[in-house]
Motif scaffolding. Structure first.
Motif, PDB file in Angstrom:
ATOM      1  N   SER A  69       0.846  -1.322  -0.101  1.00  0.00           N
ATOM      2  CA  SER A  69       0.388  -0.058   0.266  1.00  0.00           C
ATOM      3  C   SER A  69       0.773   1.173   0.630  1.00  0.00           C
ATOM      4  O   SER A  69       0.526   2.276  -0.718  1.00  0.00           O
ATOM      5  CB  SER A  69      -0.802   0.070   1.421  1.00  0.00           C
ATOM      6  N   HIS A  70       2.154   1.328   0.498  1.00  0.00           N
ATOM      7  CA  HIS A  70       3.114   1.748   0.966  1.00  0.00           C
ATOM      8  C   HIS A  70       4.268   2.215   0.641  1.00  0.00           C
ATOM      9  O   HIS A  70       4.411   1.080   1.439  1.00  0.00           O
ATOM     10  CB  HIS A  70       2.401   3.576   1.202  1.00  0.00           C
ATOM     11  N   ARG A  71       5.759   2.633   1.294  1.00  0.00           N
ATOM     12  CA  ARG A  71       6.493   2.250   1.607  1.00  0.00           C
ATOM     13  C   ARG A  71       7.445   2.313   2.970  1.00  0.00           C
ATOM     14  O   ARG A  71       7.977   1.991   3.314  1.00  0.00           O
ATOM     15  CB  ARG A  71       7.411   3.052   0.547  1.00  0.00           C
ATOM     16  N   HIS A  72       6.198   2.485   4.326  1.00  0.00           N
ATOM     17  CA  HIS A  72       6.663   3.040   4.974  1.00  0.00           C
ATOM     18  C   HIS A  72       7.062   1.270   5.719  1.00  0.00           C
ATOM     19  O   HIS A  72       6.207   0.319   5.134  1.00  0.00           O
ATOM     20  CB  HIS A  72       5.790   2.976   5.966  1.00  0.00           C
ATOM     21  N   LEU A  73       8.105   1.192   6.136  1.00  0.00           N
ATOM     22  CA  LEU A  73       8.325   0.004   7.106  1.00  0.00           C
ATOM     23  C   LEU A  73       7.450  -1.390   7.403  1.00  0.00           C
ATOM     24  O   LEU A  73       7.350  -2.329   6.976  1.00  0.00           O
ATOM     25  CB  LEU A  73       9.073   0.598   7.828  1.00  0.00           C
ATOM     26  N   ASP A  74       6.582  -0.631   8.279  1.00  0.00           N
ATOM     27  CA  ASP A  74       5.578  -1.633   8.723  1.00  0.00           C
ATOM     28  C   ASP A  74       4.912  -2.058   7.512  1.00  0.00           C
ATOM     29  O   ASP A  74       3.964  -2.878   8.207  1.00  0.00           O
ATOM     30  CB  ASP A  74       4.780  -0.879  10.380  1.00  0.00           C
ATOM     31  N   HIS A  75       4.959  -2.034   6.597  1.00  0.00           N
ATOM     32  CA  HIS A  75       4.652  -2.181   5.292  1.00  0.00           C
ATOM     33  C   HIS A  75       5.410  -2.826   4.302  1.00  0.00           C
ATOM     34  O   HIS A  75       4.700  -3.330   2.987  1.00  0.00           O
ATOM     35  CB  HIS A  75       3.177  -0.852   4.774  1.00  0.00           C
ATOM     36  N   ILE A 144      -3.842  10.722   2.047  1.00  0.00           N
ATOM     37  CA  ILE A 144      -3.754  11.437   2.494  1.00  0.00           C
ATOM     38  C   ILE A 144      -2.216  10.807   3.682  1.00  0.00           C
ATOM     39  O   ILE A 144      -3.063  10.221   5.328  1.00  0.00           O
ATOM     40  CB  ILE A 144      -4.418  12.101   3.165  1.00  0.00           C
ATOM     41  N   HIS A 145      -1.300  10.980   3.766  1.00  0.00           N
ATOM     42  CA  HIS A 145      -0.450  10.400   4.094  1.00  0.00           C
ATOM     43  C   HIS A 145       1.251  10.296   3.949  1.00  0.00           C
ATOM     44  O   HIS A 145       1.758  11.336   2.816  1.00  0.00           O
ATOM     45  CB  HIS A 145      -0.471   8.331   3.832  1.00  0.00           C
ATOM     46  N   SER A 146       2.322  10.204   4.095  1.00  0.00           N
ATOM     47  CA  SER A 146       3.283  11.160   4.311  1.00  0.00           C
ATOM     48  C   SER A 146       4.273  10.688   2.860  1.00  0.00           C
ATOM     49  O   SER A 146       5.108  11.340   2.853  1.00  0.00           O
ATOM     50  CB  SER A 146       3.882  10.960   6.099  1.00  0.00           C
ATOM     51  N   ALA A 165      -5.923   1.562   4.225  1.00  0.00           N
ATOM     52  CA  ALA A 165      -4.832   1.232   4.553  1.00  0.00           C
ATOM     53  C   ALA A 165      -4.831   2.652   5.104  1.00  0.00           C
ATOM     54  O   ALA A 165      -5.114   3.315   5.258  1.00  0.00           O
ATOM     55  CB  ALA A 165      -3.577   1.037   2.936  1.00  0.00           C
ATOM     56  N   ASP A 166      -3.266   2.934   6.044  1.00  0.00           N
ATOM     57  CA  ASP A 166      -2.557   4.285   6.506  1.00  0.00           C
ATOM     58  C   ASP A 166      -3.393   6.159   5.516  1.00  0.00           C
ATOM     59  O   ASP A 166      -2.848   5.551   4.376  1.00  0.00           O
ATOM     60  CB  ASP A 166      -1.441   4.353   6.468  1.00  0.00           C
ATOM     61  N   SER A 167      -4.210   5.921   6.477  1.00  0.00           N
ATOM     62  CA  SER A 167      -4.814   7.049   6.042  1.00  0.00           C
ATOM     63  C   SER A 167      -4.683   8.752   6.957  1.00  0.00           C
ATOM     64  O   SER A 167      -5.879   7.659   8.142  1.00  0.00           O
ATOM     65  CB  SER A 167      -5.797   8.300   5.008  1.00  0.00           C
ATOM     66  N   ASP A 196      -1.068  11.250   9.721  1.00  0.00           N
ATOM     67  CA  ASP A 196      -1.724  11.232   9.087  1.00  0.00           C
ATOM     68  C   ASP A 196      -2.112   9.980   9.021  1.00  0.00           C
ATOM     69  O   ASP A 196      -2.029   8.979   8.566  1.00  0.00           O
ATOM     70  CB  ASP A 196      -1.536  11.059   7.945  1.00  0.00           C
ATOM     71  N   HIS A 197      -3.461   9.168  10.849  1.00  0.00           N
ATOM     72  CA  HIS A 197      -4.188   7.993  10.342  1.00  0.00           C
ATOM     73  C   HIS A 197      -5.413   7.872  10.777  1.00  0.00           C
ATOM     74  O   HIS A 197      -5.647   9.092  11.875  1.00  0.00           O
ATOM     75  CB  HIS A 197      -2.948   7.418  11.677  1.00  0.00           C
ATOM     76  N   LEU A 198      -6.055   7.008  10.797  1.00  0.00           N
ATOM     77  CA  LEU A 198      -6.666   6.723  11.526  1.00  0.00           C
ATOM     78  C   LEU A 198      -7.477   6.485  13.059  1.00  0.00           C
ATOM     79  O   LEU A 198      -6.351   5.240  13.334  1.00  0.00           O
ATOM     80  CB  LEU A 198      -7.847   5.963  10.674  1.00  0.00           C
TER      81      LEU A 198
HETATM   82 ZN   LIG Z   1       2.226   4.106   7.183  1.00  0.00          ZN
END
Ligand SMILES: [Zn+2]
Length: 264
Positions: A69-75, A144-146, A165-167, A196-198
């Motif tokens: 979903s995106h490049r952040h480490l936890d994903h 909307i996430h970094s 996913a994260d937003s 930027d999280h739910l």
């Molecule tokens: Zn994230």
């Protein structure tokens, strides 16, 4: 309705979200393993994915695709090892990787020597459709996430479900997602501006608006964990009238449950 179309199962390899929960591994991380009518797809292989999946006898060499979903480490932390496992160490050129452009360009999350092991790499873009075997999915809206982030709406022979996913919350989330099942990454108990999280109230708004048959909360940050996700889910069920479940590490959700859901 198509009551007997089963064979769609989601395994929650981990339920930890954001930095502290993932760094402490109080809850496991590792993403979602989808088996959709025999087509196996891995979504968001965070740290520990290889451990959590092998422990559950899920075989990476059966995967047809890995989606970030995106490049952040936890994903994405385990994407390299999962590509290696999917391709049997590169002996079999197979499987596809889907990721947003910023996970593949300036500082790719995937090592260049592994790219050739794959059958292909596809860039996720807003409002596009993709297919993997007999499954199709769309990435309806940029979150909307970094970093560049997309959720997904999956369509199988028998079911439609969304992964949000994260937003940060915005109205487009309610307009663009849908289906019988909603999986929502709920990191915080209360909205907390710089992040930027739910949050839980955001999840309530989304569930009330979209009215799925079932909503599953996952990707818990520390505040959600301390507030006991299962109690939050119970409360949201009562407040919305919709069945809300908090995911557990290793939980398998069989989507055929959704077919009987409407009988009552
Ligand atoms: Zn994230």
């Amino acid at each position: 309705m198509e009551g007997k179309k089963s064979g769609d199962v989601i395994t929650f390899l981990g339920t930890a979200g954001a930095r502290i929960m993932v760094a402490t591994q109080i809850l496991a991380s590792g993403g979602l393993w989808l088996n959709l009518g025999g087509t196996e797809i891995l979504v968001d292989p965070g740290p520990g994915c290889i451990v959590q999946s092998t422990k559950r006898k899920l075989r990476a060499d059966k995967l047809k695709a890995i989606i970030l979903s995106h490049r952040h480490l936890d994903h994405s932390a385990d994407v390299n090892i999962m590509v290696e496992a999917m391709t049997q160490g590169g002996l079999k050129r197979r499987g596809r990787l889907f990721a947003p452009a910023d996970a593949l360009e300036t500082e790719p999350v995937i090592f260049s020597y592994l790219k050739g092991y794959l059958e292909g790499i596809e860039v996720l873009q807003e409002d596009k459709s993709y297919s993997v075997g007999n499954v199709s999915f769309t990435t309806p809206i940029r979150h909307i996430h970094s970093v560049e982030t997309y959720g997904m709406v999956f369509r199988t022979a028998g079911h439609t479900f969304s992964y949000i996913a994260d937003s940060r919350y915005f109205d487009g989330l309610c307009q663009k997602y849908g289906g019988e099942l909603l999986i929502i990454n709920v990191v915080m108990v209360e909205p907390n501006r710089p992040f930027d999280h739910l949050s839980v109230p955001d999840a309530k708004r989304i569930i009330t608006e979209l009215k799925p048959k079932v909503a599953i909360l996952t990707h818990f940050g520390m505040t959600v964990w301390r507030a006991k996700p299962w109690e939050i889910a119970q409360r949201l069920s009562e407040e919305t009238g919709i069945k809300v479940i908090s995911a557990r590490d290793g939980m398998r959700f069989d989507l055929s449950q959704l077919d009987t859901e409407e009988a009552d």
